[in-house]
Scaffold this motif. Sequence first.
Motif, short mmCIF file in Angstrom:
data_model
loop_
_atom_site.label_atom_id
_atom_site.label_comp_id
_atom_site.label_asym_id
_atom_site.label_seq_id
_atom_site.Cartn_x
_atom_site.Cartn_y
_atom_site.Cartn_z
N ALA A 37 -29.75 -55.31 20.17
CA ALA A 37 -28.35 -55.15 19.41
C ALA A 37 -27.52 -56.45 19.62
O ALA A 37 -26.61 -56.32 18.69
CB ALA A 37 -27.61 -54.24 20.42
N GLY A 38 -27.75 -57.37 20.08
CA GLY A 38 -26.90 -58.56 20.01
C GLY A 38 -25.54 -58.83 20.65
O GLY A 38 -24.66 -59.34 20.09
N CYS A 92 -52.53 -55.15 20.49
CA CYS A 92 -53.78 -56.16 19.75
C CYS A 92 -53.22 -57.57 19.27
O CYS A 92 -54.35 -58.12 18.74
CB CYS A 92 -53.82 -55.36 18.54
SG CYS A 92 -52.66 -55.22 17.24
N GLY A 93 -52.00 -57.90 19.67
CA GLY A 93 -51.75 -59.23 19.41
C GLY A 93 -51.20 -59.36 17.83
O GLY A 93 -50.95 -60.65 17.43
N GLY A 94 -51.00 -58.28 17.11
CA GLY A 94 -50.67 -58.41 15.76
C GLY A 94 -49.12 -58.66 15.49
O GLY A 94 -48.42 -58.62 16.65
N THR A 95 -48.77 -59.17 14.57
CA THR A 95 -47.61 -59.72 14.31
C THR A 95 -46.83 -58.92 13.00
O THR A 95 -45.65 -59.16 12.54
CB THR A 95 -47.41 -61.43 13.90
OG1 THR A 95 -48.11 -61.33 12.70
CG2 THR A 95 -47.92 -62.14 15.12
N ARG A 96 -47.42 -57.85 12.60
CA ARG A 96 -46.76 -56.77 11.55
C ARG A 96 -46.26 -55.80 12.09
O ARG A 96 -46.55 -54.68 12.49
CB ARG A 96 -47.90 -56.66 10.46
CG ARG A 96 -48.45 -57.73 9.82
CD ARG A 96 -49.58 -57.36 8.64
NE ARG A 96 -50.41 -56.43 8.96
CZ ARG A 96 -50.69 -55.25 8.00
NH1 ARG A 96 -50.09 -55.00 7.16
NH2 ARG A 96 -51.49 -54.38 8.59
N LEU A 97 -45.12 -55.98 12.74
CA LEU A 97 -44.19 -54.97 13.48
C LEU A 97 -43.06 -54.37 12.81
O LEU A 97 -42.33 -55.34 12.28
CB LEU A 97 -43.92 -55.57 14.97
CG LEU A 97 -45.29 -55.95 15.62
CD1 LEU A 97 -44.70 -56.78 16.79
CD2 LEU A 97 -45.84 -54.81 16.31
N GLN A 98 -42.70 -53.25 12.79
CA GLN A 98 -41.50 -52.61 12.18
C GLN A 98 -40.71 -51.98 13.11
O GLN A 98 -41.06 -51.40 14.06
CB GLN A 98 -41.92 -51.52 11.15
CG GLN A 98 -40.57 -50.99 10.68
CD GLN A 98 -39.89 -51.70 9.75
OE1 GLN A 98 -40.36 -52.25 8.75
NE2 GLN A 98 -38.37 -51.55 10.01
N PRO A 99 -39.66 -52.78 13.58
CA PRO A 99 -38.70 -52.45 14.55
C PRO A 99 -38.15 -50.92 14.59
O PRO A 99 -37.79 -50.47 13.19
CB PRO A 99 -37.23 -53.10 14.51
CG PRO A 99 -37.85 -54.50 13.67
CD PRO A 99 -39.07 -54.16 12.91
N THR A 100 -38.34 -50.20 15.61
CA THR A 100 -38.11 -48.92 15.54
C THR A 100 -37.02 -48.25 16.59
O THR A 100 -36.40 -47.10 16.69
CB THR A 100 -39.44 -47.85 15.96
OG1 THR A 100 -39.83 -48.18 17.24
CG2 THR A 100 -40.33 -48.14 14.72
N GLY A 101 -36.56 -49.33 17.34
CA GLY A 101 -35.40 -48.92 18.36
C GLY A 101 -35.07 -50.22 19.04
O GLY A 101 -35.71 -51.34 19.13
N GLY A 102 -34.00 -50.11 19.82
CA GLY A 102 -33.55 -51.28 20.67
C GLY A 102 -32.50 -51.92 19.92
O GLY A 102 -31.89 -52.88 20.38
#
Length: 113
Positions: A37-38, A92-102
Motif C-alpha cells: 500500500a505504500g 515456478c520462478g515466473g515473472t508474469r504476475l498480476q497483483p491481486t492483494g496487498g
Amino acid sequence: MHEMSLCESLIDVIEESGQRENFSRVRRVRVEIGRFAGVEVEALRFGFDVVARGTVVEGAALELHEAPGRAWCFDCGTDVELLQRLDPCPHCGGTRLQPTGGTEIRIMDLEVI
C-alpha cells in the motif's frame, strides 16, 4: 506526507459510522494495511493522533495489521503470496504476475462506547 490525508479519510469514515450507528467514542481502531500500500506506518500513527484530536476517535488505540501481498501467476496459474511487489513467483520462478492483494487499506473493526 500522504499519511495525513489517509488519517483524515479514516476518521471521516469513522465519524460517519458514529452518526449512523449512534456511538460517541471510539476506544480502539483496527486497520488492515496491505504490504504494497505504500504506507509509512510510523507516519500513519503520528498522523492519526494529530487528526483524531477533537473527534470521536481522540485517544483511541490504533492497531495496524499487515495484509500480505498477493498475485496471480500467469505462468503456473497459481495465486501466490509475495514479500516484495516485483518478486518472481515462489512456485515456478515466473515473472508474469498480476497483483491481486496487498494494496488495500481498510478499517477492520472498531471498539466503541
